[in-house]
Structure formats: structure tokens, C-alpha cells
Design a protein around this motif. Structure first.
Motif, PDB file in Angstrom:
ATOM      1  N   ARG A  23       9.724  -3.803  -5.042  1.00  0.00           N
ATOM      2  CA  ARG A  23      10.865  -3.130  -4.422  1.00  0.00           C
ATOM      3  C   ARG A  23      10.498  -1.699  -4.047  1.00  0.00           C
ATOM      4  NH1 ARG A  23      14.461  -4.542  -7.937  1.00  0.00           N
ATOM      5  NH2 ARG A  23      14.232  -2.749  -9.307  1.00  0.00           N
ATOM      6  N   GLY A  24       9.767  -1.027  -4.941  1.00  0.00           N
ATOM      7  CA  GLY A  24       9.320   0.326  -4.639  1.00  0.00           C
ATOM      8  C   GLY A  24       8.377   0.365  -3.451  1.00  0.00           C
ATOM      9  N   MET A  25       7.462  -0.607  -3.376  1.00  0.00           N
ATOM     10  CA  MET A  25       6.547  -0.693  -2.232  1.00  0.00           C
ATOM     11  C   MET A  25       7.315  -0.935  -0.939  1.00  0.00           C
ATOM     12  SD  MET A  25       3.414  -0.210  -3.152  1.00  0.00           S
ATOM     13  CE  MET A  25       2.244  -0.334  -4.508  1.00  0.00           C
ATOM     14  N   MET A  26       8.336  -1.801  -1.007  1.00  0.00           N
ATOM     15  CA  MET A  26       9.157  -2.087   0.171  1.00  0.00           C
ATOM     16  C   MET A  26       9.869  -0.828   0.658  1.00  0.00           C
ATOM     17  SD  MET A  26      12.445  -4.656   0.453  1.00  0.00           S
ATOM     18  CE  MET A  26      13.430  -3.586  -0.629  1.00  0.00           C
ATOM     19  N   VAL A  27      10.482  -0.096  -0.273  1.00  0.00           N
ATOM     20  CA  VAL A  27      11.180   1.150   0.090  1.00  0.00           C
ATOM     21  C   VAL A  27      10.191   2.165   0.643  1.00  0.00           C
ATOM     22  CG1 VAL A  27      12.475   3.107  -0.831  1.00  0.00           C
ATOM     23  CG2 VAL A  27      13.053   0.791  -1.558  1.00  0.00           C
ATOM     24  N   ASP A  28       9.014   2.253   0.024  1.00  0.00           N
ATOM     25  CA  ASP A  28       7.989   3.184   0.504  1.00  0.00           C
ATOM     26  C   ASP A  28       7.557   2.832   1.920  1.00  0.00           C
ATOM     27  OD1 ASP A  28       5.895   5.325  -0.097  1.00  0.00           O
ATOM     28  OD2 ASP A  28       4.624   3.624   0.437  1.00  0.00           O
ATOM     29  N   ALA A  29       7.411   1.547   2.211  1.00  0.00           N
ATOM     30  CA  ALA A  29       7.019   1.120   3.562  1.00  0.00           C
ATOM     31  C   ALA A  29       8.085   1.488   4.584  1.00  0.00           C
ATOM     32  CB  ALA A  29       6.762  -0.384   3.587  1.00  0.00           C
ATOM     33  N   MET A  30       9.366   1.274   4.231  1.00  0.00           N
ATOM     34  CA  MET A  30      10.444   1.628   5.162  1.00  0.00           C
ATOM     35  C   MET A  30      10.548   3.145   5.329  1.00  0.00           C
ATOM     36  SD  MET A  30      13.562  -1.087   4.640  1.00  0.00           S
ATOM     37  CE  MET A  30      13.704  -1.040   2.850  1.00  0.00           C
ATOM     38  N   THR A  31      10.282   3.891   4.252  1.00  0.00           N
ATOM     39  CA  THR A  31      10.317   5.355   4.330  1.00  0.00           C
ATOM     40  C   THR A  31       9.190   5.876   5.212  1.00  0.00           C
ATOM     41  OG1 THR A  31      11.269   5.494   2.101  1.00  0.00           O
ATOM     42  CG2 THR A  31      10.266   7.491   2.988  1.00  0.00           C
ATOM     43  N   THR A  32       7.995   5.304   5.037  1.00  0.00           N
ATOM     44  CA  THR A  32       6.807   5.790   5.747  1.00  0.00           C
ATOM     45  C   THR A  32       6.782   5.355   7.213  1.00  0.00           C
ATOM     46  OG1 THR A  32       5.553   5.680   3.664  1.00  0.00           O
ATOM     47  CG2 THR A  32       4.276   5.831   5.718  1.00  0.00           C
ATOM     48  N   TYR A  33       7.110   4.102   7.471  1.00  0.00           N
ATOM     49  CA  TYR A  33       6.960   3.561   8.819  1.00  0.00           C
ATOM     50  C   TYR A  33       8.289   3.389   9.561  1.00  0.00           C
ATOM     51  CZ  TYR A  33       2.309   2.437   7.061  1.00  0.00           C
ATOM     52  OH  TYR A  33       1.052   2.515   6.519  1.00  0.00           O
ATOM     53  N   GLY A  34       9.404   3.423   8.810  1.00  0.00           N
ATOM     54  CA  GLY A  34      10.717   3.216   9.420  1.00  0.00           C
ATOM     55  C   GLY A  34      11.267   1.847   9.078  1.00  0.00           C
ATOM     56  N   ALA A  35      12.570   1.781   8.822  1.00  0.00           N
ATOM     57  CA  ALA A  35      13.202   0.519   8.426  1.00  0.00           C
ATOM     58  C   ALA A  35      13.122  -0.525   9.529  1.00  0.00           C
ATOM     59  CB  ALA A  35      14.658   0.768   8.038  1.00  0.00           C
ATOM     60  N   ASP A  36      13.129  -0.089  10.794  1.00  0.00           N
ATOM     61  CA  ASP A  36      13.111  -1.029  11.912  1.00  0.00           C
ATOM     62  C   ASP A  36      11.725  -1.214  12.514  1.00  0.00           C
ATOM     63  OD1 ASP A  36      15.847  -1.645  11.824  1.00  0.00           O
ATOM     64  OD2 ASP A  36      16.360   0.163  12.937  1.00  0.00           O
ATOM     65  N   SER A  37      10.706  -0.676  11.847  1.00  0.00           N
ATOM     66  CA  SER A  37       9.333  -0.896  12.297  1.00  0.00           C
ATOM     67  C   SER A  37       8.880  -2.301  11.901  1.00  0.00           C
ATOM     68  CB  SER A  37       8.401   0.142  11.668  1.00  0.00           C
ATOM     69  OG  SER A  37       8.332  -0.059  10.257  1.00  0.00           O
ATOM     70  N   PHE A  38       7.804  -2.745  12.488  1.00  0.00           N
ATOM     71  CA  PHE A  38       7.259  -4.061  12.133  1.00  0.00           C
ATOM     72  C   PHE A  38       6.863  -4.086  10.661  1.00  0.00           C
ATOM     73  CE2 PHE A  38       3.701  -6.978  11.499  1.00  0.00           C
ATOM     74  CZ  PHE A  38       4.202  -8.152  12.040  1.00  0.00           C
ATOM     75  N   VAL A  39       6.211  -3.021  10.201  1.00  0.00           N
ATOM     76  CA  VAL A  39       5.772  -2.951   8.802  1.00  0.00           C
ATOM     77  C   VAL A  39       6.969  -2.927   7.856  1.00  0.00           C
ATOM     78  CG1 VAL A  39       4.550  -1.542   7.093  1.00  0.00           C
ATOM     79  CG2 VAL A  39       3.602  -1.824   9.394  1.00  0.00           C
ATOM     80  N   GLY A  40       7.993  -2.148   8.208  1.00  0.00           N
ATOM     81  CA  GLY A  40       9.183  -2.076   7.370  1.00  0.00           C
ATOM     82  C   GLY A  40       9.870  -3.424   7.245  1.00  0.00           C
ATOM     83  N   ARG A  41      10.002  -4.126   8.361  1.00  0.00           N
ATOM     84  CA  ARG A  41      10.646  -5.441   8.337  1.00  0.00           C
ATOM     85  C   ARG A  41       9.792  -6.473   7.603  1.00  0.00           C
ATOM     86  NH1 ARG A  41      12.386  -4.857  14.639  1.00  0.00           N
ATOM     87  NH2 ARG A  41      14.636  -4.540  14.379  1.00  0.00           N
ATOM     88  N   LEU A  42       8.473  -6.449   7.839  1.00  0.00           N
ATOM     89  CA  LEU A  42       7.591  -7.395   7.167  1.00  0.00           C
ATOM     90  C   LEU A  42       7.603  -7.179   5.657  1.00  0.00           C
ATOM     91  CD1 LEU A  42       5.505  -9.638   7.171  1.00  0.00           C
ATOM     92  CD2 LEU A  42       3.733  -7.948   7.730  1.00  0.00           C
ATOM     93  N   SER A  43       7.659  -5.927   5.216  1.00  0.00           N
ATOM     94  CA  SER A  43       7.741  -5.639   3.775  1.00  0.00           C
ATOM     95  C   SER A  43       8.998  -6.256   3.177  1.00  0.00           C
ATOM     96  CB  SER A  43       7.738  -4.124   3.527  1.00  0.00           C
ATOM     97  OG  SER A  43       6.502  -3.552   3.877  1.00  0.00           O
ATOM     98  N   CYS A  44      10.097  -6.193   3.918  1.00  0.00           N
ATOM     99  CA  CYS A  44      11.354  -6.794   3.451  1.00  0.00           C
ATOM    100  C   CYS A  44      11.237  -8.312   3.354  1.00  0.00           C
ATOM    101  CB  CYS A  44      12.500  -6.421   4.386  1.00  0.00           C
ATOM    102  SG  CYS A  44      12.935  -4.663   4.358  1.00  0.00           S
ATOM    103  N   VAL A  45      10.578  -8.921   4.335  1.00  0.00           N
ATOM    104  CA  VAL A  45      10.413 -10.376   4.323  1.00  0.00           C
ATOM    105  C   VAL A  45       9.467 -10.789   3.196  1.00  0.00           C
ATOM    106  CG1 VAL A  45       9.691 -12.392   5.658  1.00  0.00           C
ATOM    107  CG2 VAL A  45      10.916 -10.536   6.782  1.00  0.00           C
TER     108      VAL A  45
END
Length: 410
Positions: free
Chosen positions: A337-359
């Protein structure tokens, strides 16, 4: 225990790398950056947890209404013909079948608080039937693989985090997660059945699994015919309609059962508030650890090495930046969960990386944690093929998540 080692490793590796940068490269900014990250990460963790309160209260309130309205029991009855084929060694009519069905149904609805006690009860009942008390019995392994494969119909917590991170359409990952977790669960069932010599070619399982595969293939084919903008619009619209339908259905089920819907909602909402408060220290700990690890440059080195290996093959390496979430998930839910939040913080919630981290977060479950808790509760020491089957299901979920995200968001 695993998370303890990981958390300590974050700080030790970050410190060593920072020292190397300072001594050999004269980087005077690395230690100030690491200290700044501790303050900013802890602030972010608190703000996220605080913001989760309202949405968690809403969804856990709705879930409680559905639980008391008999939705879990309905799903248990619906799944009964399939699970009797997957657990052939359990005598027909044994009370453990009810606990298994209830646990799986609760997991599918995201009712973690209800699912865990039901799961532990099922393990105790299976242990009574187990001929070798220190060795994992076949039905136990199948049961745990179904848990670790992470089959979830409503990824509430992930959508809540996306709301907090400012996603334009927090529900746009709903269908991708549903598809990815389906492949994870299917792979887990197939590989465990091969180990246990369960015949998957019987009429009930063929109709159920084959029908599900046809539906999923139809969904993927249908979305592949759309351009990216239309795909996002259709996916988000369908997800929102489904979620609103589920809310109304839960309330209707409560009314049908003559449940005091308002009181049930308040009871669940209180649990949501307590959950939001309870996760604050865990989220602070993991986000600070990740923040220090990233500020030292260690995360860039790790991701850079993985990207270099992927690019050597000539493949697209965009997905590599989301891999920390996938690698952490089998070990720790809070860490992932922390990695997912970090990915959305770093790359953006609507970025490909942010969405893939959520999936990634939604496509599998915490394999080692689940095995430790469930087997530990009944004193199982010899796990046989449980770990292998669980990890194969995780791998299938990761591969499916990458492919599906390229289809939907790539």
C-alpha cells in the motif's frame, strides 16, 4: 517479521548509499534530502489517513448493511456447487463448507474484518478432519490459494486512496483489477488442482470456469475495439453504474431482511473511522521508509537495473516503475500500500505507473502473511505445495495486470 526486515533494510541501504555518494562523489545534498523526506512523508501519510476517514466510513457502512442483509449468505449459496468440486475430500454437508463459502464471499466483497475470523474458523474445522495434524491438508491448501489469489469484486480501499491522491476518475481501475484478479484466481485454481489431481473437466467446473473465461474474453475483446478515450469513458461509466447498483442492492437486501439499515450503516461507519485512525502509524512507518530509500537514490538504482534488463530484450519498460508494489504485495499488504501511494505521489494518480500500481495492489493478496496466519493458527509446520501455488497465482496476476493496463491505459 518480514516487514520488520524490509523496513530496517530501507534505512540501512539508504544510509550506506548516501555515505557512498557523499564520500566518493561529494554529494552534499543527499542527507538533507533524506531528512526532508522523513518530514514530508510522515505529513503525507497523516493527511492520507485523515482523508480516508469519510470514504472508509461510507463504504464500511454500506458493507455492513449488505452483510446483515444476507448478501454474504447469498454468495455462499451461489458458490456452493463450484466449491464442493474444488474440495472433494471434505465430506458433503460438513459445517466447514459453510465457513469456506462465507470466507470467500466476504473476501469478494472486501469485508476483511468478517473474512479473517471466518477463515480462521474454517481452518480449525479442516484441522479436525486433517489426518496429519502437522501437515497441510489438500483442502487447506486450495482454501488458502483462493485467499492469496485476491479475488475481489469491490476494491474499495484502492479507490479510496485514488480519491485521496487526486485521481480524476478514481473508479477507472475497477474493471482492470476485476480482470487481473480473475486471472490470478484462475491460475491458482488450475495449478493447485494439478498438484492435487482434482478433475477440472467435470460439468460444473467446466461451465463455471469456462463461462467466466468467455465473459472475460468478451470484455477484453470489446474494450480492444475502442480507442483509448472511449475505452476510459466506457470503463468508468460501467464501473460507476456497477458500484451504484451494488450500493442500492445492499440497501434493498437490508430492507428485505427487515434490518434497521440506518443503524447497520452507522455500525459499519464506526468501524471505518477506527480503521482510518488505526492505519496512521503503519502508513507513516512505511512511507517514511520508502521516502528515505527513494531520496538516497536507492530506489532509482533498483528500478534502473530492472529497466536496463527489460530494455535489453527490446520490450517496453514503462511498467517497471510500478514493480515495487508488485514485489512487495506477497510480503506485506501495508508495505505494498505504501509503494502504491508512493507511485501515485511520484508519477501522478492518473499516470500509467500510478494506475498500474493500483492494479498490482488489487490483483493479488499478501501470500506469505496469509499462509503464516492461517497455518500458524492450527499448528501446521509442513506447508507442502501451498507456497508454490500461491506465488504462481501472484505471478499470473502480475503478468495479467501489466497486459490489461497496457490495453486500458497504455
Amino acid at each position: 517479521m518480514v516487514l520488520n526486515y524490509i523496513w530496517v533494510a530501507f534505512f540501512l541501504l539508504a544510509f550506506v548509499i548516501a555515505l557512498v555518494k557523499l564520500i566518493f562523489f561529494g554529494d552534499l545534498e543527499v542527507f538533507p534530502a533524506m531528512m526532508d523526506s522523513t518530514f514530508s512523508s510522515s505529513k503525507t501519510a497523516f493527511e492520507i489517513s485523515l482523508g480516508l476517514t469519510g470514504v472508509l466510513a461510507l463504504w464500511l457502512g454500506v458493507m455492513k448493511v449488505g452483510e446483515k442483509g444476507g448478501v454474504v449468505n447469498f454468495l455462499a449459496r451461489l458458490l456452493s456447487p463450484v466449491f464442493t468440486k474444488l474440495f472433494p475430500e471434505i465430506p458433503k454437508g460438513h459445517p466447514v463448507t459453510g465457513s469456506i463459502f462465507m470466507n470467500i464471499a466476504a473476501n469478494m466483497l472486501g469485508l476483511d474484518n468478517a473474512a479473517t475470523p471466518l477463515g480462521l474458523k474454517a481452518m480449525e474445522q479442516m484441522q479436525e478432519l486433517n489426518p496429519k495434524k502437522d501437515t497441510a491438508w489438500n483442502p487447506m491448501i486450495m482454501f488458502l490459494v483462493l485467499n492469496t489469489s485476491g479475488l475481489t469484486l469491490i476494491p474499495v480501499s484502492i479507490m479510496v486512496y485514488r480519491v485521496q491522491m487526486g485521481a480524476a476518475q478514481p473508479t477507472d481501475i475497477f474493471i482492470p483489477i476485476l480482470l487481473a484478479t480473475f486471472f490470478s484466481t484462475l491460475a491458482g485454481i488450475i495449478v493447485t488442482s494439478l498438484f492435487q489431481h482434482i478433475n477440472l473437466l467435470n460439468r460444473t467446473l467446466l461451465l463455471t470456469l469456462g463461462g467466466a473465461c468467455v465473459v472475460v474474453a468478451g470484455i477484453i475483446w470489446g474494450f480492444s475495439q475502442l480507442d483509448s478515450d472511449s475505452m476510459n469513458k466506457v470503463s468508468t461509466t460501467v464501473a460507476n453504474i456497477l458500484l451504484m447498483t451494488i450500493i442500492v442492492a445492499f440497501i434493498a437486501a437490508g430492507v428485505r431482511k427487515k434490518v434497521n439499515v440506518y443503524d447497520a450503516f452507522i455500525e459499519g461507519a464506526k468501524d471505518g473511522f477506527q480503521t482510518a485512525v488505526r492505519i496512521i502509524p503503519y502508513l507513516v512507518a512505511i512511507l517514511v521508509g520508502i521516502g528515505v530509500f527513494r531520496a538516497s537514490g536507492a530506489m532509482d538504482m533498483l528500478i534502473g537495473g530492472m529497466r536496463w534488463c527489460v530494455e535489453l530484450t527490446g520490450a517496453n519498460a514503462q511498467w517497471v516503475d510500478a514493480m515495487p508494489t508488485a514485489l512487495m504485495k506477497p510480503l506485506s499488504g501495508s508495505g505494498a500500500r505504501g509503494m502504491m501511494v508512493d507511485a501515485m505521489t511520484t508519477y501522478g494518480a492518473d499516470s500509467f505507473v500510478g494506475r498500474l500500481s493500483c492494479v498490482f495492489q488489487g490483483s493479488t493478496d499478501t501470500t506469505f502473511y496469509i499462509l503464516a496466519v492461517y497455518f500458524g493458527s492450527v499448528g501446521i509446520a509442513k506447508t507442502r505445495h501451498a507456497v508454490a501455488c500461491g506465488l504462481i497465482a501472484d505471478l499470473a496476476g502480475i503478468i495479467a495486470a501489466i497486459a490489461i493496463c497496457y490495453l486500458f491505459f497504455g
